[in-house]
Design a protein around this motif. Structure first.
Motif, PDB file in Angstrom:
ATOM      1  N   GLY A  29       0.820  -1.209   0.000  1.00 15.20           N
ATOM      2  CA  GLY A  29       0.000   0.000   0.000  1.00 15.20           C
ATOM      3  C   GLY A  29       0.849   1.253   0.000  1.00 15.20           C
ATOM      4  O   GLY A  29       0.538   2.230  -0.699  1.00 15.20           O
ATOM      5  N   LEU A  30       1.930   1.265   0.762  1.00 15.83           N
ATOM      6  CA  LEU A  30       2.822   2.424   0.800  1.00 15.83           C
ATOM      7  C   LEU A  30       3.559   2.565  -0.525  1.00 15.83           C
ATOM      8  O   LEU A  30       3.795   3.689  -0.990  1.00 15.83           O
ATOM      9  CB  LEU A  30       3.814   2.276   1.953  1.00 15.83           C
ATOM     10  CG  LEU A  30       4.771   3.450   2.194  1.00 15.83           C
ATOM     11  CD1 LEU A  30       4.014   4.752   2.383  1.00 15.83           C
ATOM     12  CD2 LEU A  30       5.671   3.164   3.395  1.00 15.83           C
ATOM     13  N   VAL A  31       3.928   1.453  -1.152  1.00 16.71           N
ATOM     14  CA  VAL A  31       4.554   1.506  -2.476  1.00 16.71           C
ATOM     15  C   VAL A  31       3.621   2.196  -3.460  1.00 16.71           C
ATOM     16  O   VAL A  31       4.028   3.102  -4.203  1.00 16.71           O
ATOM     17  CB  VAL A  31       4.913   0.083  -2.970  1.00 16.71           C
ATOM     18  CG1 VAL A  31       5.283   0.109  -4.452  1.00 16.71           C
ATOM     19  CG2 VAL A  31       6.064  -0.495  -2.158  1.00 16.71           C
ATOM     20  N   ARG A  32       2.351   1.782  -3.469  1.00 12.62           N
ATOM     21  CA  ARG A  32       1.388   2.385  -4.401  1.00 12.62           C
ATOM     22  C   ARG A  32       1.153   3.861  -4.079  1.00 12.62           C
ATOM     23  O   ARG A  32       1.045   4.700  -4.982  1.00 12.62           O
ATOM     24  CB  ARG A  32       0.069   1.618  -4.354  1.00 12.62           C
ATOM     25  CG  ARG A  32       0.164   0.201  -4.897  1.00 12.62           C
ATOM     26  CD  ARG A  32      -1.215  -0.397  -5.105  1.00 12.62           C
ATOM     27  NE  ARG A  32      -1.965  -0.514  -3.861  1.00 12.62           N
ATOM     28  CZ  ARG A  32      -1.899  -1.551  -3.039  1.00 12.62           C
ATOM     29  NH1 ARG A  32      -1.081  -2.562  -3.309  1.00 12.62           N
ATOM     30  NH2 ARG A  32      -2.614  -1.596  -1.937  1.00 12.62           N
ATOM     31  N   GLU A  33       1.055   4.176  -2.795  1.00  7.10           N
ATOM     32  CA  GLU A  33       0.809   5.555  -2.378  1.00  7.10           C
ATOM     33  C   GLU A  33       1.962   6.469  -2.807  1.00  7.10           C
ATOM     34  O   GLU A  33       1.738   7.576  -3.317  1.00  7.10           O
ATOM     35  CB  GLU A  33       0.639   5.607  -0.861  1.00  7.10           C
ATOM     36  CG  GLU A  33       0.342   6.987  -0.305  1.00  7.10           C
ATOM     37  CD  GLU A  33       0.157   6.967   1.201  1.00  7.10           C
ATOM     38  OE1 GLU A  33       1.005   7.541   1.917  1.00  7.10           O
ATOM     39  OE2 GLU A  33      -0.841   6.378   1.669  1.00  7.10           O
ATOM     40  N   ARG A  34       3.188   5.998  -2.615  1.00 10.68           N
ATOM     41  CA  ARG A  34       4.333   6.814  -2.991  1.00 10.68           C
ATOM     42  C   ARG A  34       4.489   6.893  -4.507  1.00 10.68           C
ATOM     43  O   ARG A  34       4.931   7.926  -5.031  1.00 10.68           O
ATOM     44  CB  ARG A  34       5.594   6.249  -2.344  1.00 10.68           C
ATOM     45  CG  ARG A  34       5.666   6.547  -0.848  1.00 10.68           C
ATOM     46  CD  ARG A  34       6.858   5.897  -0.169  1.00 10.68           C
ATOM     47  NE  ARG A  34       7.073   6.457   1.149  1.00 10.68           N
ATOM     48  CZ  ARG A  34       7.982   6.019   2.021  1.00 10.68           C
ATOM     49  NH1 ARG A  34       8.772   4.996   1.678  1.00 10.68           N
ATOM     50  NH2 ARG A  34       8.126   6.589   3.197  1.00 10.68           N
ATOM     51  N   GLY A  35       4.117   5.822  -5.207  1.00  6.47           N
ATOM     52  CA  GLY A  35       4.131   5.879  -6.662  1.00  6.47           C
ATOM     53  C   GLY A  35       3.185   6.938  -7.181  1.00  6.47           C
ATOM     54  O   GLY A  35       3.531   7.722  -8.080  1.00  6.47           O
ATOM     55  N   CYS A 132      10.000   0.784   1.444  1.00  5.05           N
ATOM     56  CA  CYS A 132       8.636   1.038   1.923  1.00  5.05           C
ATOM     57  C   CYS A 132       8.279  -0.045   2.935  1.00  5.05           C
ATOM     58  O   CYS A 132       7.891  -1.155   2.552  1.00  5.05           O
ATOM     59  CB  CYS A 132       7.653   1.041   0.758  1.00  5.05           C
ATOM     60  SG  CYS A 132       8.020   2.316  -0.493  1.00  5.05           S
ATOM     61  N   TYR A 133       8.412   0.297   4.200  1.00  2.00           N
ATOM     62  CA  TYR A 133       8.222  -0.682   5.261  1.00  2.00           C
ATOM     63  C   TYR A 133       7.043  -0.288   6.141  1.00  2.00           C
ATOM     64  O   TYR A 133       6.744   0.900   6.307  1.00  2.00           O
ATOM     65  CB  TYR A 133       9.497  -0.800   6.101  1.00  2.00           C
ATOM     66  CG  TYR A 133      10.699  -1.193   5.287  1.00  2.00           C
ATOM     67  CD1 TYR A 133      10.908  -2.515   4.915  1.00  2.00           C
ATOM     68  CD2 TYR A 133      11.608  -0.233   4.840  1.00  2.00           C
ATOM     69  CE1 TYR A 133      12.001  -2.879   4.142  1.00  2.00           C
ATOM     70  CE2 TYR A 133      12.699  -0.584   4.060  1.00  2.00           C
ATOM     71  CZ  TYR A 133      12.880  -1.906   3.719  1.00  2.00           C
ATOM     72  OH  TYR A 133      13.951  -2.273   2.943  1.00  2.00           O
ATOM     73  N   LEU A 167      -2.978  -2.608  12.965  1.00  2.00           N
ATOM     74  CA  LEU A 167      -2.837  -1.925  11.687  1.00  2.00           C
ATOM     75  C   LEU A 167      -1.364  -1.768  11.346  1.00  2.00           C
ATOM     76  O   LEU A 167      -0.490  -2.059  12.149  1.00  2.00           O
ATOM     77  CB  LEU A 167      -3.513  -0.548  11.743  1.00  2.00           C
ATOM     78  CG  LEU A 167      -5.019  -0.533  12.032  1.00  2.00           C
ATOM     79  CD1 LEU A 167      -5.532   0.906  12.005  1.00  2.00           C
ATOM     80  CD2 LEU A 167      -5.791  -1.393  11.054  1.00  2.00           C
ATOM     81  N   GLY A 168      -1.117  -1.285  10.133  1.00  2.00           N
ATOM     82  CA  GLY A 168       0.246  -0.954   9.756  1.00  2.00           C
ATOM     83  C   GLY A 168       0.877  -1.867   8.737  1.00  2.00           C
ATOM     84  O   GLY A 168       1.861  -1.497   8.098  1.00  2.00           O
ATOM     85  N   ALA A 169       0.358  -3.082   8.560  1.00  2.00           N
ATOM     86  CA  ALA A 169       0.990  -4.004   7.617  1.00  2.00           C
ATOM     87  C   ALA A 169       0.889  -3.497   6.177  1.00  2.00           C
ATOM     88  O   ALA A 169       1.790  -3.711   5.373  1.00  2.00           O
ATOM     89  CB  ALA A 169       0.354  -5.392   7.720  1.00  2.00           C
ATOM     90  N   ASP A 170      -0.204  -2.813   5.867  1.00  2.00           N
ATOM     91  CA  ASP A 170      -0.398  -2.258   4.535  1.00  2.00           C
ATOM     92  C   ASP A 170      -0.993  -0.871   4.681  1.00  2.00           C
ATOM     93  O   ASP A 170      -2.040  -0.692   5.294  1.00  2.00           O
ATOM     94  CB  ASP A 170      -1.322  -3.147   3.702  1.00  2.00           C
ATOM     95  CG  ASP A 170      -1.505  -2.626   2.285  1.00  2.00           C
ATOM     96  OD1 ASP A 170      -2.303  -1.692   2.103  1.00  2.00           O
ATOM     97  OD2 ASP A 170      -0.862  -3.157   1.365  1.00  2.00           O
ATOM     98  N   ARG A 171      -0.294   0.121   4.151  1.00  2.00           N
ATOM     99  CA  ARG A 171      -0.671   1.526   4.346  1.00  2.00           C
ATOM    100  C   ARG A 171      -2.093   1.813   3.865  1.00  2.00           C
ATOM    101  O   ARG A 171      -2.879   2.454   4.564  1.00  2.00           O
ATOM    102  CB  ARG A 171       0.325   2.392   3.584  1.00  2.00           C
ATOM    103  CG  ARG A 171       0.062   3.873   3.643  1.00  2.00           C
ATOM    104  CD  ARG A 171       0.758   4.498   4.794  1.00  2.00           C
ATOM    105  NE  ARG A 171       0.894   5.926   4.642  1.00  2.00           N
ATOM    106  CZ  ARG A 171       1.795   6.650   5.282  1.00  2.00           C
ATOM    107  NH1 ARG A 171       2.640   6.066   6.096  1.00  2.00           N
ATOM    108  NH2 ARG A 171       1.861   7.952   5.120  1.00  2.00           N
TER     109      ARG A 171
END
Length: 348
Positions: A29-35, A132-133, A167-171
């Motif tokens: 999720g964080l990868v997609r958000e930052r992309g 992205c962790y 929570l937190g595993a996927d942004r």
């Protein structure tokens, strides 16, 4: 080059000077958000199809060509590649060696340090690699509070502690759950522990809870199935190990209070966050099974497993599975000993 969190924030806001940015890590999720943030940083709020192209691994060979293409409307283009992995390394090498002003956004999953693609980007002066962790601890608590406050919703400390462990595993998944909580409370409302448990009762965190309670109860098969589900739903392996450690710490805390003269019921009531009501029976069963010395040893083993996930370079999922399985096997042995199956026979 490899960027730390502070430098990464600056690049995400303004990637000028970089031809490629690799986003990698377990938080999809964080990868997609930052992309998406990188796309906005170059294209702005507009949606110009002449300045943007997106494809997955099937389009790896197109990367050099797309990087040299010019937009009919002018301006810098963005080439966004999903599911990037080492098979894209040769195409990315060619693209960086050739001309073109486009920004290449590579979105990947977990890449080991020896990954060809990761090494390529980290060596290049005009490229950046950003890990992205999953957020954890204080950082995750701050994010939860901030997202709720943006909706005019506050949260109690107990509810915040409870959500921080789940929570937190996927942004993006976490953001969706917090959106749901905010709508539940309404502007000006406050989230209490009961509200958090009621609204997030079907999260992947509960399948992880199933794994942890099954493990401390000695049910290896159920623990393995529940852990498999939790990992499939996005739980990070290191997060699962940390959750197991927190679970044992709570058992240890109650055990220590009981040794000091507090009743089990009172010691459980004093836990913060409190035990979810449908878990109280399993918690009490684990207390009867695990002596405080065994809990201390198991906690040390989990601490070492967490450190191995971060530092050893071994597959984190394998370390996680082995740690939870070892916990379940230890509990099963404790149960057999408690029932007398391994007890030394009495001498007549």
């Amino acid at each position: 080059m490899k960027l730390d969190s502070r430098a990464a924030a600056a690049v995400l806001a303004n990637p000028r000077g970089y031809r490629a940015v690799l986003l990698h890590g377990p938080d999809a999720g964080l990868v997609r958000e930052r992309g998406a943030a990188l796309v906005r940083a170059v294209l702005g709020a507009g949606d110009d199809p002449f300045r943007f192209v997106e494809f997955d691994r099937e389009g790896f060979p197109r990367i050099p060509e797309e990087m040299t293409a010019l937009a009919l409307t002018g301006g810098r283009r963005v080439v966004r590649v999903r599911d990037a992995d080492d098979r894209a390394a040769s195409a990315v090498t060619a693209a960086l060696a050739g001309p073109g002003e486009a920004l290449l956004v590579l979105e990947a999953g977990e890449l080991p340090a020896r990954s060809k693609l990761r090494a390529l980007i980290e060596r290049a002066q005009d490229a950046a690699a950003i890990g992205c962790y999953p957020e954890e601890g204080r950082a995750l608590s701050q994010t939860i509070r901030a997202r709720l406050e943006a909706h005019g919703v506050s949260i109690s400390s107990e509810a915040l502690d409870w959500l921080t462990t789940r929570l937190g595993a996927d942004r993006m998944a976490s953001a969706a759950e917090l959106e749901k909580l905010a709508l539940y409370a309404g502007a000006g409302g406050k989230i209490e522990i009961a509200d958090a448990q009621a609204c997030t009762g079907d999260l992947a965190g509960l399948s992880l809870d199933d794994a942890l309670f099954a493990a401390t109860g000695g049910d290896l098969a159920r623990a393995d199935r529940a852990l498999e589900q939790a990992l499939a739903e996005g739980t990070a392996p290191v997060g699962a190990v940390r959750a197991a450690l927190l679970h044992l710490q709570r058992l240890h805390r109650v055990r220590a209070a009981m040794a000091a003269g507090t009743s089990e019921a009172e010691a459980q009531r004093n836990l913060r966050p409190p035990i979810f009501v449908r878990r109280t029976g399993a918690f009490s069963a684990a207390l009867r099974l695990w002596p405080i010395e065994a809990l201390s040893v198991a906690m040390e083993n989990l601490f070492e497993a967490e450190r191995a996930c971060k530092q050893s370079g071994a597959p984190a999922e394998t370390i996680c599975r082995n740690a939870i399985a070892a916990l379940a096997r230890r509990a099963a042995r404790l149960g057999k000993t408690r029932n007398g199956l391994y007890a030394r026979p009495r001498v007549p």
